[in-house]
Design a protein around this motif. Structure first.
Motif, mmCIF file in Angstrom:
data_model
loop_
_atom_site.group_PDB
_atom_site.id
_atom_site.type_symbol
_atom_site.label_atom_id
_atom_site.label_comp_id
_atom_site.label_asym_id
_atom_site.label_seq_id
_atom_site.Cartn_x
_atom_site.Cartn_y
_atom_site.Cartn_z
ATOM 1 N N GLN A 164 0.831 -1.192 0.000
ATOM 2 C CA GLN A 164 0.000 0.000 0.000
ATOM 3 C C GLN A 164 0.870 1.247 0.000
ATOM 4 O OE1 GLN A 164 -2.689 -1.864 3.357
ATOM 5 N NE2 GLN A 164 -3.805 -0.130 2.469
ATOM 6 N N ALA A 165 0.395 2.268 -0.728
ATOM 7 C CA ALA A 165 1.097 3.544 -0.771
ATOM 8 C C ALA A 165 0.902 4.286 0.545
ATOM 9 C CB ALA A 165 0.578 4.378 -1.944
ATOM 10 N N ALA A 166 1.598 5.418 0.677
ATOM 11 C CA ALA A 166 1.517 6.189 1.919
ATOM 12 C C ALA A 166 0.105 6.672 2.201
ATOM 13 C CB ALA A 166 2.483 7.381 1.861
ATOM 14 N N ASP A 167 -0.686 6.891 1.149
ATOM 15 C CA ASP A 167 -2.060 7.368 1.345
ATOM 16 C C ASP A 167 -3.051 6.227 1.525
ATOM 17 O OD1 ASP A 167 -1.949 6.320 -1.169
ATOM 18 O OD2 ASP A 167 -2.739 8.093 -2.225
ATOM 19 N N GLY A 168 -2.555 4.977 1.638
ATOM 20 C CA GLY A 168 -3.422 3.826 1.842
ATOM 21 C C GLY A 168 -3.882 3.162 0.567
ATOM 22 N N ARG A 169 -3.567 3.735 -0.574
ATOM 23 C CA ARG A 169 -3.990 3.166 -1.852
ATOM 24 C C ARG A 169 -3.269 1.838 -2.085
ATOM 25 N NH1 ARG A 169 -1.324 3.796 -6.466
ATOM 26 N NH2 ARG A 169 -0.145 5.498 -5.484
#
Length: 495
Positions: A164-169
């Motif tokens: 997951q990316a830092a933004d939760g994506r």
């Protein structure tokens, strides 16, 4: 003429000294005027042809500093040799070969996977929701994956990976399709890219031997046997000959030949048990696995099936609280015949059918409380009483040996939770602990020859391990006298 006055000897000496000083001063003045030109700086320090100690010290210091400079400054020593004798060295600037793109590509493929294991009763949707991943993303993965059914039916213990990316994506998701294939789903815009990674496994045949310590389970687990393998030994292989609640004591020995599946240096699965030898109270019991009519069964070393018509105890890990015979009834207080045996156990403990049978009755029977009666054929029947509840059984229904038919309780005339178990032959009560059934028929002919050919290597491996550890013990296939040993031979890779 007037004569000059005569000078005393002292005056003559003083005059001579004064004249000498005047001449020295004049010479110094002349030297300073002559060497005033800075271009002739070396003449300021006239050398009289002899070196003093101070001159030698200065020379040594400067020589040492010069050697250090020549050795430390790169290329200085080579430059000093230019024009001298010997070969001249030339420094060339050679171009370096281009770096391979493979390491960079591999580094780009490495992901920071956040791993999670599926818990019992947990769904994939609940796992995604707990990580803040929208349901729409999950639907995209399911629609794009070729294993939609495998993803929706995850087994407890399955390992999932999230990137997951830092933004939760969600950037990528992975799961294991089977033992040899791992699937990675990468999300790039509106597309889902699927990648299948092959993970070959290696199957090894291992021999694990040991002694029983405080408990068989603890000792076997310490040696590396999995809980499923231990349950196979106690609940399937030796349950007809060994009562593991009363017959096994500290110091008893066991040897097990088991198949182990390894992947990338990790043990992922054990079983089935190929052969086993268990020595209980000095008596050895041997079991060898052999497939007959497409079904795996366990036999003795001589080829006689281990499975008997009845198991020794219909309840596991229970204490024998009352034996067969005359006794004083704990509720009625009268002396009467106890026509069965009692096993004390906690309420809710499963009760198994002692053998393949047909259900005669299942329900309440007076002082017996909740009771199940089974007909095993040839005049043999068994009774199980004082249950807290019976399983969902119908009259005439077929049950198999080891099937759960009810649970321990304290219904009817009972002072505590226990199982009352009766064994009857043509309506006559027999002692379940002493009655013996005729042994099953052994293998013969072609089946026996195949059995000996297939099972001989497993028994030989047990014998070899025991001979190494216990040189003084006779090497017989039916003896398990090993303390601690583990030997494995790979059977090959499977991809």
């Amino acid at each position: 003429m007037t004569q000059p006055p005569q000078m005393s000897p002292d005056d003559v000496q003083h005059q001579a000294i004064r004249e000498q000083n005047l001449r020295a001063a004049a010479e110094n003045t002349a030297n300073e005027a002559r060497y005033a030109d800075p271009r002739d700086a070396a003449a300021r320090f006239p050398f009289n042809g002899r070196w003093t100690r101070r001159d030698w010290a200065h020379a040594s210091l400067f020589a040492t500093l010069g050697a250090l400079v020549i050795g430390m400054v790169p290329g200085f020593s080579n430059a000093m040799r230019t024009g001298g004798e010997g070969p001249q060295l030339t420094t060339l600037s050679l171009p370096l070969p281009p770096l391979s793109a493979t390491p960079r590509a591999q580094a780009a493929q490495q992901r920071a996977w956040d791993l999670a294991k599926v818990e019992k009763g947990q769904t994939l949707g609940a796992i995604f929701e707990s990580r803040g991943i929208p349901a729409a993303t999950l639907h995209r993965l399911l629609e794009s994956s070729s294993d939609r059914q495998a993803l929706t039916r995850l087994r407890p213990g399955a390992e999932l990976g999230f990137d997951q990316a830092a933004d939760g994506r969600l950037v990528a998701f992975r799961y294991d399709r089977n033992d040899t294939q791992r699937v990675e789903l990468s999300l790039a815009g509106d597309q889902v890219v699927e990648k299948v990674i092959e993970r070959p496994v290696e199957v090894r045949t291992a021999v694990i031997s040991g002694k029983v310590g405080k408990s068989l389970f603890h000792s076997a687990r310490k040696l590396g046997l999995s809980p499923s393998v231990i349950n196979t030994l106690t609940d399937e292989v030796f349950k007809y000959d060994i009562d593991f609640d009363r017959d096994v004591t500290s110091g008893d020995r066991f040897s097990v030949v088991v198949e182990q599946t390894w992947r990338e240096g990790e043990l992922i699965r054990s079983g089935p048990v190929t052969a086993a030898v268990f020595t209980a109270k000095g008596k050895p019991f041997t079991a060898v696995r052999f497939e007959r009519d497409g079904k795996g069964e366990y036999f003795t070393a001589e080829g006689r099936p281990l499975k008997k018509s009845f198991i020794r105890s219909p309840i596991q890990y229970a204490r024998l609280s009352s034996r067969f015979g005359t006794r004083r009834h704990p509720v009625l207080g009268t002396s009467r015949m106890h026509k069965g045996v009692d096993y004390a156990a906690r309420s809710g403990t499963p009760i198994m059918a002692a053998g393949d049978a047909r259900v005669v009755s299942a329900g309440w029977q007076g002082g017996y409380g909740n009771t199940v009666v089974l007909d095993h054929g040839k005049g043999h029947t068994t009774l199980y009483a004082h249950m807290s509840r019976t399983a969902r059984l119908r009259r005439g229904e077929r049950v198999s040996q080891g099937q759960v038919i009810g649970y321990v309780g304290s219904t009817g005339l009972s002072t505590g939770p226990h199982l009352h178990y009766e064994f009857r032959v043509n309506g006559v009560h027999r002692n379940p602990l002493q009655h013996t059934m005729p042994p099953p028929e052994p293998l013969t002919g072609t089946a026996l020859a195949q059995f000996r050919q297939q099972t001989a290597p497993a028994l030989a491996r047990i014998r070899d391990v025991e001979e190494v550890i216990y040189a003084t013990v006779p090497a017989q296939p039916s003896q398990a006298d090993a303390q601690v040993a583990a030997a494995s031979v790979p059977r090959g890779n499977r991809g």
